[in-house]
Design an enzyme around this catalytic site. Structure first.
Site, short mmCIF file in Angstrom:
data_model
loop_
_atom_site.label_atom_id
_atom_site.label_comp_id
_atom_site.label_asym_id
_atom_site.label_seq_id
_atom_site.Cartn_x
_atom_site.Cartn_y
_atom_site.Cartn_z
CE LYS A 170 -0.15 -0.20 5.03
NZ LYS A 170 -0.82 -0.81 6.18
CE1 TYR A 198 11.36 32.28 4.18
CE2 TYR A 198 11.55 29.89 3.96
CZ TYR A 198 11.31 31.13 3.40
OH TYR A 198 11.00 31.22 2.06
C1 PLP Z 1 -0.07 -1.81 6.79
C2 PLP Z 1 -0.68 -3.10 7.21
C3 PLP Z 1 0.11 -4.23 7.48
C4 PLP Z 1 1.61 -4.19 7.49
O1 PLP Z 1 2.06 -3.67 8.71
P1 PLP Z 1 3.62 -3.56 9.02
O2 PLP Z 1 3.67 -3.10 10.41
O3 PLP Z 1 4.17 -2.56 8.06
O4 PLP Z 1 4.19 -4.92 8.79
C5 PLP Z 1 -0.52 -5.42 7.76
N1 PLP Z 1 -1.87 -5.49 7.79
C6 PLP Z 1 -2.66 -4.43 7.56
C7 PLP Z 1 -4.12 -4.59 7.62
C8 PLP Z 1 -2.09 -3.20 7.28
O5 PLP Z 1 -2.89 -2.13 7.06
#
Ligand code: PLP
Length: 365
Positions: free
Chosen positions: A32, A262
């Protein structure tokens, strides 16, 4: 190119190989948010070549982009609000997660219209109080039983709230709740093909929670789920895949007492050479970062001075530095400050640092 993100795909392959030493469960690679900022398609392809057999994303658009790239392994999209394009999901053979009767019904209706049996994963809330079925579980189960022939139960899943605190009792509370719900499901003769609960932290610390699939995210990218509680990624033999480099626009001498940037917050304590780095907060460098980090040039650290601007920041190269305008400095990773150091300096987590590097910074593989 004034700034680049270098992605080491061999590191991704290596990290998956390390994780495979720790579990016999099939691996779903979580890609994702543009593969945590590393680039969706190259990471997904590498993950599959390295033994991951499933992919997981939040959004349907992300899942469809994977199919359009010709990727054929099972894909779950777990964040689909009502009235999402379920027709496209079904036509692209994308598994969907459901956690309410309303969404379930909407998907079944779409499925009838397009004559495709949906592959569904039931998400249960075992304690996190974010996604998943909670108070309407009994009604949900009845609905599922009544419509048994209209879908394929591809998975049953939940998510840990505190997996990165391996000693927390709450993990056991959630595991118990998960098993209880799974038994209720199977007693209704609803038998899921996969059962998945573990994220990276649980993969690395809690084998009892692996079930028949694990969802691997941050550790695949070579980062620790929680540096404070679990140590850096090197503790698990994983290595970061991301290195960020940027060019110096300008190098110039400045005097002790000069105030940089800044608000003039970066007051020099010594005469030095300043480097103006062609990367700023619009590229994803957190503006809230203190001068505990910076860049490195030829193996030597050059701390930030003053505030990060939109497209640039200023570093202290040292009076005798050989760096010249046009040279590349390492902003994160490699021999520079680590992603974890940047996260600590900005009072956030490594996940946020890597996912917020802007799309305008090209990824080089
Ligand atoms: C993002 C996510 C993961 C992965 O989590 P990590 O801590 O990056 O391994 C697993 N399951 C779901 C439902 C997620 O949203």
């Amino acid at each position: 190119m004034r700034a680049i993100v270098q992605i080491d795909l061999d590191a991704i392959a290596h990290n998956i190989a390390e994780v495979r030493k720790r579990t016999i469960a099939p691996i779903l690679a979580v890609v994702k948010a543009d593969a945590y900022g590393h680039g969706l398609i190259p990471v997904a392809t590498t993950a599959i070549d390295s033994g991951a057999t499933w992919l997981g994303v939040a959004l349907l658009e992300e899942a469809i982009a994977l199919r359009e790239a010709g990727i054929e392994v099972p894909i779950i999209a777990w964040l689909t609000p009502p009235h999402d394009d379920f027709e496209a999901a079904l036509k692209n053979n994308i598994d969907l997660s459901v956690s309410s009767v309303e969404l379930f019904a909407e998907i079944l209706e779409t499925a009838k219209r397009v004559h495709i049996k949906p592959r569904l994963h039931f998400e249960v809330d075992t304690g996190m109080r974010r996604g998943g079925i909670l108070d309407d579980w009994e009604e949900f189960l009845r609905y599922a039983s009544d419509h048994k022939s209209e879908f394929e139960l591809a998975g049953f899943w939940s998510h840990f709230a505190r997996a990165d605190e391996p000693d927390s009792e709450f993990n056991f509370t959630q595991m118990f709740e998960f098993k209880t719900r799974l038994i209720a499901l199977e007693e209704s003769w609803l038998i899921p093909t996969t059962v998945h609960l573990s994220n990276s932290a649980a993969i690395l610390s809690n084998p009892a929670a692996h079930h028949s699939m694990v969802r691997l995210g941050i550790a695949m990218y070579g980062l620790s789920p929680d540096v404070k509680n679990m140590g850096a990624g090197s503790e698990f033999n994983v290595r970061p895949a991301m290195t960020i480099k940027a060019q110096l626009h300008l190098v110039k001498r400045a005097k002790a007492g000069d105030a940089v940037g800044y608000g003039g917050t970066g007051v020099l304590t010594h005469d030095t050479k300043l480097g103006v780095v062609a990367m700023g907060y619009s590229d994803g460098l957190p503006r809230s970062t203190s001068n505990a980090v910076g860049v490195s040039f030829a193996g030597r650290k050059a701390p930030l001075v003053g505030r990060i601007s939109m497209d640039q920041c200023v570093v202290d190269l040292g009076w005798d530095s050989d760096a010249q305008a046009g040279d590349y400095v390492t902003v994160m990773g490699g021999d520079g400050y680590s992603i974890d150091e940047w996260a600590a300096a900005a009072n956030t987590i490594n996940y946020e640092i890597v996912t917020r590097i802007a799309p305008r910074v090209p990824r080089i593989y």
